[in-house]
Write a protein that holds these residues in place. Structure first.
Motif, short mmCIF file in Angstrom:
data_model
loop_
_atom_site.label_atom_id
_atom_site.label_comp_id
_atom_site.label_asym_id
_atom_site.label_seq_id
_atom_site.Cartn_x
_atom_site.Cartn_y
_atom_site.Cartn_z
N SER A 64 0.87 -1.19 0.00
CA SER A 64 0.00 0.00 0.00
C SER A 64 0.90 1.24 0.00
O SER A 64 1.92 1.27 0.68
CB SER A 64 -0.92 0.00 1.22
OG SER A 64 -0.16 -0.04 2.41
N CYS A 65 0.49 2.23 -0.78
CA CYS A 65 1.39 3.36 -1.01
C CYS A 65 0.62 4.67 -1.06
O CYS A 65 -0.36 4.81 -1.79
CB CYS A 65 2.14 3.12 -2.32
SG CYS A 65 3.36 4.36 -2.72
N HIS A 66 1.06 5.64 -0.25
CA HIS A 66 0.61 7.03 -0.40
C HIS A 66 1.59 7.74 -1.34
O HIS A 66 2.76 7.34 -1.45
CB HIS A 66 0.64 7.78 0.94
CG HIS A 66 -0.24 7.23 2.00
ND1 HIS A 66 -1.36 6.46 1.75
CD2 HIS A 66 -0.17 7.35 3.37
CE1 HIS A 66 -1.94 6.14 2.90
NE2 HIS A 66 -1.23 6.66 3.89
N PHE A 76 -7.15 18.97 -8.59
CA PHE A 76 -6.22 19.01 -7.48
C PHE A 76 -6.08 17.66 -6.79
O PHE A 76 -5.00 17.31 -6.29
CB PHE A 76 -6.68 20.07 -6.46
CG PHE A 76 -5.73 20.24 -5.31
CD1 PHE A 76 -4.66 21.11 -5.41
CD2 PHE A 76 -5.89 19.50 -4.14
CE1 PHE A 76 -3.76 21.24 -4.36
CE2 PHE A 76 -5.00 19.64 -3.08
CZ PHE A 76 -3.93 20.51 -3.21
N ASN A 77 -7.15 16.86 -6.76
CA ASN A 77 -7.13 15.54 -6.09
C ASN A 77 -5.95 14.68 -6.52
O ASN A 77 -5.47 13.85 -5.75
CB ASN A 77 -8.42 14.78 -6.39
CG ASN A 77 -9.66 15.55 -6.04
OD1 ASN A 77 -9.84 16.68 -6.47
ND2 ASN A 77 -10.54 14.94 -5.25
N GLU A 78 -5.48 14.87 -7.76
CA GLU A 78 -4.39 14.04 -8.30
C GLU A 78 -3.12 14.16 -7.46
O GLU A 78 -2.26 13.28 -7.51
CB GLU A 78 -4.06 14.46 -9.74
CG GLU A 78 -5.18 14.27 -10.73
CD GLU A 78 -4.92 15.04 -12.02
OE1 GLU A 78 -3.74 15.32 -12.31
OE2 GLU A 78 -5.89 15.38 -12.72
N ARG A 79 -2.99 15.24 -6.69
CA ARG A 79 -1.76 15.46 -5.93
C ARG A 79 -1.63 14.54 -4.71
O ARG A 79 -0.52 14.35 -4.22
CB ARG A 79 -1.72 16.93 -5.43
CG ARG A 79 -1.62 17.95 -6.54
CD ARG A 79 -1.56 19.34 -5.95
NE ARG A 79 -1.49 20.37 -6.99
CZ ARG A 79 -0.66 21.40 -6.97
NH1 ARG A 79 0.17 21.55 -5.97
NH2 ARG A 79 -0.67 22.29 -7.95
N ASN A 84 -2.84 3.92 -2.85
CA ASN A 84 -2.86 3.66 -4.29
C ASN A 84 -4.06 4.27 -5.03
O ASN A 84 -4.26 3.99 -6.20
CB ASN A 84 -2.81 2.15 -4.58
CG ASN A 84 -1.61 1.49 -3.94
OD1 ASN A 84 -0.52 2.07 -3.89
ND2 ASN A 84 -1.78 0.27 -3.44
N LYS A 85 -4.87 5.11 -4.35
CA LYS A 85 -6.03 5.71 -5.00
C LYS A 85 -6.06 7.22 -4.79
O LYS A 85 -5.70 7.71 -3.72
CB LYS A 85 -7.34 5.10 -4.46
CG LYS A 85 -7.52 3.63 -4.84
CD LYS A 85 -8.82 3.08 -4.30
CE LYS A 85 -8.98 1.61 -4.67
NZ LYS A 85 -10.21 1.02 -4.09
N ILE A 86 -6.51 7.95 -5.81
CA ILE A 86 -6.64 9.41 -5.70
C ILE A 86 -7.63 9.74 -4.59
O ILE A 86 -8.68 9.10 -4.47
CB ILE A 86 -7.10 10.01 -7.03
CG1 ILE A 86 -6.00 9.87 -8.09
CG2 ILE A 86 -7.48 11.48 -6.89
CD1 ILE A 86 -6.40 10.32 -9.48
N ALA A 127 -0.17 3.02 5.70
CA ALA A 127 0.33 2.54 4.41
C ALA A 127 1.73 1.99 4.62
O ALA A 127 2.40 2.30 5.61
CB ALA A 127 0.35 3.67 3.38
N ASP A 128 2.18 1.18 3.68
CA ASP A 128 3.54 0.63 3.77
C ASP A 128 4.58 1.70 3.42
O ASP A 128 5.66 1.75 4.01
CB ASP A 128 3.70 -0.56 2.81
CG ASP A 128 2.78 -1.72 3.18
OD1 ASP A 128 2.75 -2.08 4.37
OD2 ASP A 128 2.09 -2.24 2.29
N PHE A 129 4.23 2.56 2.46
CA PHE A 129 5.18 3.58 1.98
C PHE A 129 4.47 4.89 1.69
O PHE A 129 3.28 4.92 1.35
CB PHE A 129 5.89 3.12 0.70
CG PHE A 129 6.81 1.95 0.87
CD1 PHE A 129 8.10 2.12 1.34
CD2 PHE A 129 6.36 0.67 0.56
CE1 PHE A 129 8.94 1.04 1.50
CE2 PHE A 129 7.21 -0.43 0.72
CZ PHE A 129 8.50 -0.24 1.19
N LEU A 130 5.23 5.97 1.78
CA LEU A 130 4.83 7.29 1.28
C LEU A 130 5.92 7.77 0.34
O LEU A 130 7.10 7.76 0.69
CB LEU A 130 4.67 8.28 2.44
CG LEU A 130 4.63 9.78 2.07
CD1 LEU A 130 3.43 10.10 1.21
CD2 LEU A 130 4.64 10.65 3.33
#
Length: 407
Positions: A64-66, A76-79, A84-86, A127-130
């Motif tokens: 899982s990844c931020h 803006f949500n794309e940022r 793994n989801k917007i 999450a596992d990663f950012l």
């Protein structure tokens, strides 16, 4: 409306400093100290693509990844990517309203306050990663308020944002290297020859000795569908990315060096899933292809001399000439950008970027392009430019470039 209100909090003069951030973050109980395991990326070019490769490889290996990305292309949500989801609009709106209230109308830049909002969200979601992408520079970038990161990545460095980062490549490089933290692992992408030794000298006195230069991982062979990455003495064959441009091989190599380093650190990865991550990676607005009736259209947000060089190499390799539609912010080097692209240009259409007060006017663009003895026309809108090309010029290939804001 809320995003506009946040923009209006902007200080009269930008002073690159982390003091405003520290004050606001402290009021929120310092969410930047409660983030998942972090991968931090700085550089001039290739940050977004490198991030996207890493993100997709992690996702395809069930991590899982931020992610924090800038700028956005459509909304803006794309940022802000959560697991793994917007981010959903409702959650984003609620958080931004809360952060605005806590800030209490204090002066703060748009990027700073939205970065605080992102950290607040990331600190409340496991999450596992950012993966953090810097906005501007590195040392004093808002994302660099964090104290710890597992891996720091420096993508190719070039001349950009001279008004904030320094007037020469060495000052700019020092700013980018400013994200490197005491105990992190460092991945240095392929750099200009004269920068390689400079970077090594700058980093040799760092307490951090876990530095992986591109000489530790380099492409040794390329075929139609695959490329071989030599990681120290071991050679591994990977699928070539679906993204266009030779520079994407450099970006994916940096991403893979990051993944291989994670593997050394004890994180499991599966070869087949790594390849799936490479193949599935897309990055809109970077040599993105589409069709305008019979015209081949290429969308690319390149806005500096190194970006222009990558475009030149791509179109030269394809043996293609293009018409260019260009809009650019007026703090960029328009003359050198156009000069670099001149060998592949059939003509240029000048646009002012809509809703951007700091965009070059069409008249200013035409003056520069005409100095270079290239045919240039001014148009009021992208639709007007497209209609003109479709009905009058009918070129085979069209490049729209100069700014991600334009894309």
């Amino acid at each position: 409306k809320l995003l506009t209100q946040l923009t209006n909090l902007h200080p009269k003069y930008i002073d690159l400093s982390l003091d405003r951030l520290r004050i606001l973050l402290k009021r929120l109980d310092n969410p930047h100290f409660k983030l998942p395991t972090t991968i931090h990326i700085a550089g001039t070019n290739g940050k977004g693509s490198t991030l996207s490769f890493i993100q997709n490889i992690l996702k395809n290996n069930n991590y899982s990844c931020h992610a924090y990305i800038s700028p956005h292309l459509v909304k803006f949500n794309e940022r802000i990517i959560i697991n793994n989801k917007i981010i959903k609009t409702k959650k984003l709106l609620k958080t931004l309203e809360y952060i605005k209230k806590i800030n209490n109308n204090e002066k703060i830049t748009f990027f700073e306050i939205t970065t605080v909002a992102a950290f607040y969200i990331f600190s409340h979601e496991k999450a596992d990663f950012l993966i953090l992408e810097t906005g501007l520079g590195g040392r004093l970038d808002a994302t660099n308020i964090i104290n710890d990161s597992l891996i720091d990545i420096i993508t190719p460095i070039g001349i950009d944002h001279k008004d904030f980062l320094g007037k020469n490549i060495y000052k700019i490089t020092n700013e980018k290297l400013g994200i490197i933290k005491k105990n992190s692992n460092v991945i240095i992408s392929n750099q200009k020859i004269y920068l390689k030794s400079y970077i090594k000298n700058q980093l040799k006195n760092k307490e951090n000795k876990k530095i992986f230069y591109n000489t530790h991982y380099k492409i040794s062979k390329i075929t139609k569908k695959y490329f071989t990455l030599k990681f120290f003495k071991k050679e591994i064959i990977f699928n070539k990315p679906t993204l266009d441009g030779q520079h994407q091989l450099e970006n994916v190599s940096t991403a893979l060096a990051t993944i291989l380093k994670l593997k050394i650190l004890g994180y499991p990865f599966f070869y087949q899933n790594i390849n799936q991550g490479i193949i599935k990676t897309t990055w809109p607005g970077r040599l993105e292809r589409c069709k305008l009736k019979k015209i081949n259209v290429f969308l690319d947000g390149a806005h500096n001399i190194d970006g222009a060089q990558k475009l030149l190499e791509f179109f030269n390799n394809q043996n293609l000439k293009v018409w260019l539609i260009i809009g650019m912010l007026n703090n960029k080097d328009l003359y050198d950008f156009i000069k670099k692209l001149k060998p592949i240009l059939s003509g240029v259409i000048a646009l002012k970027i809509p809703n951007e007060k700091n965009s070059f006017t069409t008249k200013e663009i035409k003056q520069v392009v005409t100095k270079l003895n290239i045919n240039c026309l001014e148009k009021k809108s992208i639709n007007q430019a497209n209609n003109f090309l479709l009905n009058k010029i009918k070129p085979k290939n069209l490049l729209i470039s100069g700014s991600l804001y334009l894309i």
